[in-house]
Write an enzyme that holds these catalytic residues in place. Structure first.
Site, PDB file in Angstrom:
ATOM      1  N   CYS A 173       0.796  -1.232   0.000  1.00 37.61           N
ATOM      2  CA  CYS A 173       0.000   0.000   0.000  1.00 37.61           C
ATOM      3  C   CYS A 173       0.825   1.276   0.000  1.00 37.61           C
ATOM      4  O   CYS A 173       0.594   2.176  -0.804  1.00 37.61           O
ATOM      5  CB  CYS A 173      -0.931   0.026   1.208  1.00 37.61           C
ATOM      6  SG  CYS A 173      -2.163  -1.271   1.282  1.00 37.61           S
ATOM      7  N   ASN A 380      21.078 -24.581   5.174  1.00 37.33           N
ATOM      8  CA  ASN A 380      21.221 -23.981   3.854  1.00 37.33           C
ATOM      9  C   ASN A 380      22.139 -24.815   2.973  1.00 37.33           C
ATOM     10  O   ASN A 380      21.836 -25.073   1.799  1.00 37.33           O
ATOM     11  CB  ASN A 380      21.750 -22.556   3.998  1.00 37.33           C
ATOM     12  CG  ASN A 380      21.753 -21.790   2.702  1.00 37.33           C
ATOM     13  OD1 ASN A 380      22.577 -22.027   1.827  1.00 37.33           O
ATOM     14  ND2 ASN A 380      20.817 -20.856   2.570  1.00 37.33           N
ATOM     15  N   LEU A 436      26.097 -33.171   8.708  1.00 39.79           N
ATOM     16  CA  LEU A 436      27.089 -32.109   8.641  1.00 39.79           C
ATOM     17  C   LEU A 436      27.261 -31.531  10.041  1.00 39.79           C
ATOM     18  O   LEU A 436      26.300 -31.058  10.649  1.00 39.79           O
ATOM     19  CB  LEU A 436      26.627 -31.021   7.675  1.00 39.79           C
ATOM     20  CG  LEU A 436      27.491 -29.764   7.577  1.00 39.79           C
ATOM     21  CD1 LEU A 436      28.867 -30.094   7.021  1.00 39.79           C
ATOM     22  CD2 LEU A 436      26.795 -28.704   6.714  1.00 39.79           C
ATOM     23  N   GLN A 793     -14.959  -5.920  -2.052  1.00 38.02           N
ATOM     24  CA  GLN A 793     -15.175  -4.561  -2.534  1.00 38.02           C
ATOM     25  C   GLN A 793     -16.595  -4.356  -3.038  1.00 38.02           C
ATOM     26  O   GLN A 793     -16.973  -3.232  -3.350  1.00 38.02           O
ATOM     27  CB  GLN A 793     -14.211  -4.248  -3.684  1.00 38.02           C
ATOM     28  CG  GLN A 793     -12.748  -4.213  -3.325  1.00 38.02           C
ATOM     29  CD  GLN A 793     -11.874  -4.003  -4.542  1.00 38.02           C
ATOM     30  OE1 GLN A 793     -11.099  -4.878  -4.898  1.00 38.02           O
ATOM     31  NE2 GLN A 793     -11.964  -2.852  -5.182  1.00 38.02           N
ATOM     32  N   GLU A1289      -5.646   5.532  -8.013  1.00 35.74           N
ATOM     33  CA  GLU A1289      -5.028   4.829  -9.131  1.00 35.74           C
ATOM     34  C   GLU A1289      -4.254   5.709 -10.116  1.00 35.74           C
ATOM     35  O   GLU A1289      -3.220   5.278 -10.635  1.00 35.74           O
ATOM     36  CB  GLU A1289      -6.107   4.048  -9.894  1.00 35.74           C
ATOM     37  CG  GLU A1289      -6.733   2.939  -9.081  1.00 35.74           C
ATOM     38  CD  GLU A1289      -7.973   2.356  -9.740  1.00 35.74           C
ATOM     39  OE1 GLU A1289      -7.994   1.139  -9.976  1.00 35.74           O
ATOM     40  OE2 GLU A1289      -8.919   3.126 -10.006  1.00 35.74           O
TER      41      GLU A1289
END
Length: 1363
Positions: A173, A380, A436, A793, A1289
């Site tokens: 936003c 990772n 590991l 909306q 817009e």
């Protein structure tokens, strides 16, 4: 063999603190995440579910760990969607709600976010709050651990550090600028006068720290004493003896799920020593259950389909937690958090170790900070080894010469083997008994000069994005006279399309003991292209190869020249100014008051649909979607129904009324809810699985088997060209696509044009990426009634859809929306389908049903912006004056027309931003077997505006002149704007503000001077080019009617209902100011009387305020304010006589507001007014101007936006802070459209870029480094509501300036690359300007071309030297 029934050696419940309160759980499902627990089992709802991938930051919380040995507390921000609940034993968790101080006081961060207007929709705000808080706490920890108190230079973090704290957060936003101001307000190196608009001070004279909400670190949440006592009391578990049996290994938690499939168990096992781990693995490896070793679990963000049966926690094994410096380097335990490694590397100090410094700086660009805080080094590396994950860490450690220590636990005692990291990566997945243990990084003091440098190219410059390619180079050099000799070299490359990072051994050998020269660089480049080759099928294969060449050239060139090859502009800190005119004559209109309930959004108190507590017996739904674009199908739900917790499958057969999922409110067109027998696109809903939990519903939906018959159908239509070939088009709505109506005779003008050229420009789709995914909760009621809470909306349309589906009258359907977590058009149409589905399920089952789409499903279902393809012919003069434009635009609308019947009108309007003399556009809506496209912020206008800018730039390229020059001569005049848009829409001389803004922008932004400066820069800079461009905005707006009810209570408080929906655009805030202003004749109209706190705007309710239509088009705020104004005027008429009557009894003639309301109520005066404002239904044009400067790295194709200046005419703003926020947010949304957001689909139309790993909305490092916005002080206008103008817009289309500036930078690069052939180089350049596209246009072989050119004999360039 199943999971063995362990005898519990120690049963201890899971204990942790949540916002200071003790939580003790004796039974836990090991697969439960911290986010899931917080949202489903606690009252705290500030922590949001945004992506489930660790990529958006909406779920960020603070996690604190206490070390009983050192007595230290470490606090880190983490993504709760990735953290497993079982892994937080003994930890203290703080959500945004937990930051409150005594007396329920909000934290300084929460107050400042509101004060600096940093919250719009508010869904991301809690995560932003915790990200900033995490940075503050980390800096305080570093200060304590690294620096004695008396020696501390600064007691606060820097601006850059605070800004980069938001690296792992997305805001859709605000455009980030106000959030970065919040960050900087806590920094030591900020000039408070440089901060933007806020409510802490009215002008620069008040910019003092004492006027900020105070921050007291000592008042921050402390690690709970009860947890300290608990951890101190815990005994270290004893080592198991060798005589113990398999069944004597302890387990922590076992979760059993029963279903028709049988029982499924999940187990959480811990190991605190290597010997314990050996024993557990010995037992578990004898089963056929899937095992996962757990430290941080951050891999779950990408490998979401892995569902282990056993979680083996190895995060507390001392050998895996080693972080030790010695004379040979640094040993890093596999369970070390990546952030801890960075801190350790930085502790070496600047300039002390080039390897440590280089590694630390690169690691800050790995993922986001919250992921680094919890993800482990070993995790990772194992992802890189096992899954071919494109790891940066593996590459840079390989380049640094790291080695791996692997422990084999298969024998009676652990055995350790040391492996070079390249051998470790090449091994593939480790054996069942091997892990590991650690990594060793050599950081010794070298006798020879050491140069270490790392490289990466990615969609975002500072992280939160996987690399396209990465590299790390370590060389030992000596210098003889002016020559550089490479004694040895390590060259590591990764992520370029390979199974794992590799060394370029042949190139290393080629460089060894060689004197560096131009010819040697050329040899190395050619050898590299043969040795480091992406695997077949690798995407962007040529681009990745070019990147590797660029990395090597950059490195060697800098060694040879002694200067950096590429010096990109540093983006931190960001700066910006906001200019506006503020007067008090209409107080409180225009005032920059904070957004309504923004503090609630920051504190987590604001309730969104998915935050509403589930009613008793509530069920959850998950969609089942088509995976074929055009086929008959048959659904088999047998396996899914046997899944745990499943209730039923809802399909088309369960709809009691009409199969309707969406109604287009503008033309009445209907889209079906569920496919019945035939599917028409990938992602089409087939039904929903309903189960007892969110997780169970999703799991069951994945088990639905669908059998497709594609042979009985023709080939699907997948793009515009295929649609044209097969005459597959949507009918045009004559109301929105008027008959062919050109401006002048373009065909004739083309014949007479001095010059004529043809071209093609395409625009791709764009996803809304609202932070709150589609969500709904349906609750059945008596008498066939139903209430649906949803993020919509268009409540009125949804009410009709549900009534039609359920075959009940509309008055039986109540739709409620309080607020949206962002929408941008995506919840106007597509939301209806989601809400209707759960309404059908709830209606049938007579139980509440809710749905909250996961990010991937949301992206698959909601089609996004419609792609376009435009062929054009343009005529022009030698000065760049366009005399004719004829174009045809194909719009790929998908299977259903949705809102695309507006697109012909909107695209036409967007393209009319320049004066072409004559204009002829044909727009065709293509019907394809793709997901229906829908409205996305500035639908049609954004595409049309970009097409227009592309055509102007095409003309400039043809003539070899500046695009700004072409824009100047084609800028609309008062005559041409009336011809193209209609005189009434322009608003007369007072309304046509474009020319004045254009000239003002050119002056304030120094356009002419900067163009010259950039030309000089580009002439001097070989590998970085800059571009500057302007763009105009002529945006057609249309205001629809709206409804409002204003109710005054006896105590003077006021409740307002309006037809508009609050979705972050500040609608409720503007309505409150409008009501206060319009009722002001009833009280003292001055700044001493603040009526705003008395006014509350209520949630939208389809029964309380029916027939509200649809919120969109940027004008709903205006319409809502107009309706509220009308209602207030009625109340003023009723109450004014009362005021006059009561004033007679007052000696001073003053009647307080509270007294007036009390007496009016006693006098039985109607204190409620309900009014419908009827729109005049006249469009009007909005104007703006923008200028952008960018920088392009020619070796990688990456773009940085250096500066943006915008001037926008929002009329007499109702709230300048809201409007500036909309300008900034809309523009940054547009940056995504033209730069970072690349929508990719496969051959069947399945979306490939369906999450944060593959889809990249702008982040704080992709916005302009300098971002200036001005609201133009235009005159009052009688035809505009309160003289204001739409703003949500239109500013987006000014992003054409960024798009054109990138093109100008590319033009400069091509001029170097192509020489005289670039004089009239009208190359095709369509958005988005992704790095691979930009690099391709600049020359994938530009390094090789440069080397060939430089090696040619020259009198000015000595052979063997680089320039």
């Amino acid at each position: 063999m199943g999971i063995p029934s362990f005898v519990e050696s120690e049963h201890r419940p899971l204990v942790f603190a949540l916002n200071g309160q003790r939580v003790e759980l004796s039974s836990v499902d090991p697969a439960t995440t911290l986010l899931s627990y917080i949202r489903s089992e606690t009252p705290f709802k500030g922590t949001k579910r945004g992506c489930g991938e660790g990529g958006c930051g909406a779920c960020v919380v603070m996690l604190a760990r206490y070390n009983p040995v050192t007595k230290e507390v470490k606090e880190s921000s983490v993504n709760s969607c990735l953290v497993l609940l079982c892994s937080i034993d003994g930890c203290a968790i703080t959500t945004t709600e937990g930051l409150r101080g005594g007396g329920n006081n909000l934290h300084a961060i929460q107050k400042r976010i509101s004060a600096f207007h940093g919250s719009q929709c508010g869904f991301c705000t809690p995560g932003m709050t915790m990200a900033i808080y995490g940075c503050l706490k980390h800096d305080q920890q570093q200060q304590r651990s690294l620096t004695p108190v008396g020696d501390r230079t600064h007691s606060k973090p820097s601006c850059e550090k605070l800004e980069r704290a938001l690296q792992g957060n997305i805001c859709r936003c605000t455009g980030y600028r106000p959030l970065l101001d919040v960050c900087k307000s806590f920094a030591w190196d900020v000039d408070l006068e440089d901060l933007g608009l806020n409510t802490c001070w009215a002008d620069k004279s008040g910019a003092k720290e004492e006027n900020l909400p105070p921050y007291e670190p000592n008042a921050d949440p402390q690690f709970p004493k009860f947890l300290v006592d608990e951890l101190e009391a815990r005994k270290v578990p004893s080592e198991p003896t060798q005589t113990e049996t398999l069944q004597s290994v302890g387990e922590r938690f076992r979760h059993v799920e029963s279903s028709n499939e049988g029982k499924r168990e999940r187990l959480w096992v811990t190991a605190s020593t290597l010997n314990e781990l050996r024993e557990r693995l010995h037992v578990l490896n004898q089963t056929n259950q899937q095992l996962k070793l757990v430290v941080g679990n951050t891999s779950a963000g990408i490998y979401k389909d892995l569902r282990p049966d056993v979680f083996l926690d190895i995060s507390q094994i001392p050998e895996l937690l080693t972080l030790r410096r010695d004379d040979h380097g640094l040993e890093v335990g596999a369970a070390t958090r990546i952030a801890e490694l960075i801190d350790c590397l930085e502790s070496f100090g600047a300039g002390k170790s080039p390897v440590a410094e280089g590694l630390a700086e690169h690691l800050k660009k790995l993922a986001g900070g919250h992921v680094r805080n919890w993800g482990s080094v070993g995790g990772n590396l194992v992802m890189a080894q096992k899954f071919a994950f494109a790891s940066d860490l593996a590459t840079i450690l390989l380049g640094a010469g790291a080695s791996a220590r692997v422990v084999d636990l298969g024998g009676a005692h652990p055995s350790v083997a040391e492996l070079p990291l390249d051998d470790f990566l090449a091994k593939g997945a480790l054996g069942n008994n091997s892990i590991l243990q650690s990594v060793h990084i050599p950081l010794v003091a070298y006798s020879r000069e050491v140069v270490f440098k790392t490289f990466r190219a990615a969609p975002r410059p500072y992280g939160n994005a996987v690399s396209f390619s990465n590299a790390a180079f370590l060389v030992h050099i000596s210098r003889e006279r002016e020559e550089v000799v490479i004694e040895t070299a390590r060259l590591a490359f990764g992520a370029f399309g390979t199974k794992h990072a590799i060394r370029a051994l042949k190139v290393e050998e080629l460089l060894k003991s060689k004197t560096l020269s131009l010819s040697l660089v050329k040899e190395a480049v050619e050898a590299l292209k043969k040795e480091v080759v992406p695997l077949e099928g690798t995407s962007m294969k040529e681009y990745r190869t070019s990147l590797n060449v660029g990395f090597l050239f950059d490195f060697l060139n800098s060694l040879l020249s002694g200067e950096p090859t590429v010096t990109s502009t540093h983006l931190f800190p960001h700066v910006g100014k906001q200019n506006f005119t503020l007067t008090d004559d209409r107080f409180p209109l225009s005032q920059p008051i904070a957004k309504f309930l923004s503090q609630n959004q920051a504190s987590g108190d604001a309730v969104y649909v998915d935050d509403i507590p589930s009613p008793p017996h509530c069920l959850h739904a998950a969609f089942v979607l088509s995976s074929e674009p055009y086929a008959a199908f048959d659904v088999d739900t047998a396996a899914a129904r046997d899944s745990t917790g499943v209730v039923t499958f809802i399909s088309v057969d369960d709809i009691p009324g009409e199969n309707i999922g969406i109604i287009n409110p503008y033309n009445g067109a209907k889209e079906i809810l569920f496919a019945g027998g035939i599917v028409f696109y990938v992602g089409q809903p087939l039904g929903v699985m309903v189960a007892d939990t969110y997780e169970h519903a999703q799991l069951a939906a994945g088990k639905v088997n669908v059998d497709y018959d594609t042979h009985s159908f023709g080939a699907p239509i997948m793009n515009c060209d295929e649609a044209v070939a097969k005459d597959s088009f949507h009918p045009m709505n004559p109301a929105f696509a008027p008959p062919h109506n050109p401006v002048g005779d373009a065909e004739e003008s083309l014949k007479e044009a001095d010059f004529k050229s043809e071209g093609i420009v395409t625009t791709k789709s764009q996803y809304h990426f609202y932070m709150e995914t589609q969500t709904a909760l349906a609750i059945p009621d008596e008498d066939d009634c139903i209430t649906v809470y949803t993020a919509s909306q268009a409540l009125d349309c949804l009410q009709q859809v549900i009534a039609g589906c359920l075959s009940i009258p509309s008055h039986n359907v109540r739709v409620i929306t309080r607020r949206l977590g962002g929408a941008f058009g995506g919840k106007a149409f597509r939301n209806m389908q989601i809400a209707a589905a759960v309404a059908v399920a709830a209606f049938k089952l007579r139980r509440p049903v809710r749905v909250s789409l996961d990010r991937n499903t949301d992206m698959q279902m909601v089609g996004g912006r419609a792609p376009t393809k435009t062929n054009f012919t343009v005529g022009f003069t030698k000065t760049g004056k366009i005399t004719a434009l004829k174009a045809k635009t194909l719009v790929e609308s998908g299977w259903f027309v949705d809102n695309n019947d507006f697109n012909p009108m909107l695209i036409t309007s967007g393209m009319k931003k320049y004066n072409y003399g004559t204009f002829d556009l044909t727009t065709i809506l293509c019907r394809t077997n793709n997901v229906p496209k829908t409205a996305v912020r500035a639908p049609g206008d954004a595409e049309g505006s970009i097409i227009a800018d592309a055509i102007v730039d095409h003309v400039a390229s043809c003539l070899g002149i500046s695009g700004n020059q072409v824009r100047d001569v084609n800028l609309h005049t008062s005559e041409s704007i009336a011809l193209f848009h209609g005189a009434d829409a322009v608003g007369g001389a007072d309304g046509f503000t474009l020319p004045a803004m254009w000239e003002r922008l050119k002056s304030r932004a120094r356009i002419d001077e900067r163009e010259k400066e950039i030309m000089e820069f580009n002439a001097q800079s070989k590998w970085v080019k800059r571009g500057l461009a302007m763009a105009s905005c002529t945006y057609g707006a249309f205001t629809f009617g709206n409804t409002a009810t204003v109710s005054i209570f006896g105590d003077g408080s006021i409740a307002v209902e309006v037809g508009g929906v609050e979705m972050g655009q500040g609608l409720y805030t503007k309505v409150r100011q409008t009501v206060a202003y319009c009722l002001s004749p009833l009280w003292k109209k001055n700044k001493d009387v603040d009526m705003i706190p008395n006014i509350r705007v209520l949630q939208s309710d389809s029964l309380s305020l029916p027939n509200s239509f649809c919120d969109g088009g940027s004008t709903t705020s205006e319409g809502s304010c107009a309706a509220a104004q009308q209602a207030c005027e009625v109340l003023v008429q009723r109450l004014q006589p009362v005021v006059e009557q009561l004033a007679k009894d007052k000696t001073d003639g003053e009647v307080s507001w509270e007294y007036l309301c009390t007496m009016a109520k006693l006098m039985q005066i109607d204190l409620q007014s309900h009014e419908r404002w009827v729109s005049p239904m006249k469009p009007y044009v909005l104007f703006g101007a923008g200028a952008s400067e960018v920088e392009v790295n020619l070796l990688t194709g990456e773009t940085r936006i250096l500066a943006v200046d915008l001037i926008y005419d929002s009329g007499k703003s109702i709230n300048v802070a809201v409007d500036i926020g909309q300008v900034e947010g809309g523009f940054v949304f547009g940056i995504g459209f033209v730069l970072t957001e690349d929508v990719e689909r496969d051959a069947k139309g399945k979306l490939l870029s369906d999450g944060t790993w593959t889809y990249k909305p702008p982040t704080m490092d992709t916005i302009p480094q300098k971002f200036n916005v001005e609201l133009y002080n235009s005159p009052e206008h009688k035809d505009r509501i309160l003289s204001s103008k739409a703003v949500g817009e239109p500013p987006l289309v000014l992003v054409g300036s960024v798009y054109s500036a990138i093109r100008n930078a590319i033009r400069a690069a091509r001029k170097d690359h192509l020489g005289s052939n670039a004089d009239s180089d009208a190359f095709e350049f369509s958005p988005p300007a992704t790095a691979d596209k930009v690099k391709s246009l600049c020359g994938l072989d530009n390094v090789e071309h440069h080397l060939l050119s430089a090696l040619k004999p020259s009198k000015t360039i000595p052979h063997g030297k680089l320039v």
